[in-house]
Design an enzyme around this catalytic site. Structure first.
Site, PDB file in Angstrom:
ATOM      1  CG  ASN A 144      -5.083  -0.393  -2.189  1.00 17.22           C
ATOM      2  OD1 ASN A 144      -4.892  -0.088  -1.021  1.00 17.22           O
ATOM      3  ND2 ASN A 144      -5.058  -1.671  -2.599  1.00 17.22           N
ATOM      4  CG  ASP A 157      -9.627  -6.433  -7.322  1.00 19.33           C
ATOM      5  OD1 ASP A 157      -9.573  -7.307  -6.434  1.00 19.33           O
ATOM      6  OD2 ASP A 157     -10.353  -5.433  -7.245  1.00 19.33           O
ATOM      7  CE  LYS A 200      12.795   6.067 -14.817  1.00 21.68           C
ATOM      8  NZ  LYS A 200      13.499   7.290 -14.399  1.00 21.68           N
ATOM      9  CE  LYS A 209     -15.276 -11.975  -3.637  1.00 26.32           C
ATOM     10  NZ  LYS A 209     -14.078 -11.162  -3.832  1.00 26.32           N
TER      11      LYS A 209
END
Length: 400
Positions: free
Chosen positions: A208, A277, A287, A339
């Site tokens: 990310n 996630d 590869k 959480k």
């Protein structure tokens, strides 16, 4: 915090000296007593008369210009000061401090003072990145000098990059936050930062946009406040903050293992990392070759680190981060509850200056006890200071 503080402002010879005029004005408006010391080069950019008018005090430019025969000026100034600010600080003055040189009014005063010294560098981007400058800054930082990092942007030399003197308002914010000094001495703090990478094959991976800057700023400020800091860092290109123990990881599983190992003995845990996630079910050892048509990759959930830490929590003060794009407070508060967190830091990654990879941020701090405070756009170090102050205040309330 600056009311009636005696402040020496050292101005050195760079084009950013004009910003020191505004800084002088704002310090006096805050109630500080300001005395300005200028290097000879600084006087080529701004007249001493300007600083005299703004500070309503004499301006010092010459070691041998003894204004009061009963006192040695640089010693008297050094003893008078509650704090010293060097803004702008050139590579030259940083080198002088690092090597103990004393050949003008400013450098002799700096050697003599016992007051805290704040250094706000300003120079060309390549000068700022030069190994000699970095070495000098690290050296004097280890002696207790505080640095106010320069901003990034268009520089007078025509380059675009890091080296622009921080704005006067930000310099004052940093100093005031230091003066508040929410001491974290003897506290153990565990912080995660950066992204994780989940491999597809030896060439490709999922990740990310997280740069790790917010987590690293938290680690830097927590260490400055006396905490024993452990930083679990994903793959980022950032220098380890001083007095911080860094553990490098790559995958979500590796981050979970390290966070779990250090977690039981911590007082404060801040999970600022942007952890993947999902990860590929199959990781190819060679590869993957391109083929016609679309490609589908089966993904499986990674361990929810924050939820697991929340379920394991005993006495730790646990803080999560929520990077949202829609209904940010709603989703952030849901995460706080789900959480088992003590607090959550929520930000809108679509807001200008507050997304990934920026040097600034704007967040909302929400705690289980009901605190909800907006922290407006500022450098990530300033945001980190404010977050740690809020955590410190909550912990103080618990100890009462």
């Amino acid at each position: 915090m600056l009311q009636q503080k005696n402040v020496i402002l050292g101005v050195t010879g760079g084009i950013a000296a004009y910003k020191a005029c505004a800084l002088t004005s704002k310090l006096t408006q805050k109630g500080a007593n300001v005395k300005v010391i200028m290097t000879e080069s600084a006087t080529k950019f701004v007249s001493p008369l300007t600083f005299q008018a703004l500070s309503r005090n004499p301006v010092y430019t010459d070691t041998f210009d003894e204004k009061d025969p009963e006192k040695i000026a640089h010693i008297d100034l050094a003893d008078w000061a509650d704090l010293v600010i060097i803004a702008p600080a050139t590579a030259n003055i940083i080198a002088k401090i690092a090597n103990g040189n004393a050949d003008d009014m400013l450098s002799t005063t700096l050697l003599a003072t016992r007051a805290p010294v704040y250094i706000a560098p300003a120079m060309n981007v390549h000068m700022y990145a030069h190994p000699a400058v970095k070495e000098n800054m690290n050296k004097i930082a280890s002696w207790g000098y505080q640095f106010i990092e320069p901003g990034s942007g268009y520089l007078a030399c025509g380059y675009v990059g890091k080296g622009r003197l921080e704005e006067p308002e930000t310099i004052i914010d940093v100093i005031e936050n230091h003066l508040i000094n929410p001491s974290l001495k003897d506290k153990k703090i565990l912080i995660s930062a950066g992204p994780t990478r989940e491999s597809i094959d030896p060439i490709r991976f999922f990740t990310n946009h997280s740069s790790g800057k917010m987590g690293f700023a938290l680690a830097e400020e927590a260490a400055r406040l006396g905490a024993e800091v452990t930083l679990i860092a994903g793959p980022v290109s950032l220098n380890t903050p001083r007095n911080v123990k860094r553990v490098d990881v790559t995958t979500a599983e590796e981050m979970f293992q390290q966070m779990s190992m250090y977690y039981p003995n911590q007082d404060i845990v801040i999970k600022a990392a942007a952890v993947a996630d999902y990860r590929p079910v199959v990781i190819h050892d060679r590869k993957m070759k391109k083929s016609d048509g679309n490609l589908s990759i089966d993904m499986e959930r990674t361990k929810d680190i924050l939820l697991t830490l929340g379920e394991m929590k005993t006495t730790q003060y646990l803080v999560g981060f929520a990077a949202e794009t829609d209904e940010i407070l709603t989703y952030g508060k849901q995460k706080l509850e789900k959480k088992h967190l003590d607090a959550i830091v929520i930000n809108d990654v679509k807001a200008e200056g507050a997304g990934f990879a920026t040097s600034t941020n704007a967040v909302t701090f929400v705690s289980k006890k009901g605190i909800e405070k907006d922290l407006p756009l500022a450098t990530k170090n300033v945001i980190a200071q404010e977050i740690l102050e809020l955590i410190h205040l909550e912990l103080k309330d618990e100890e009462k």
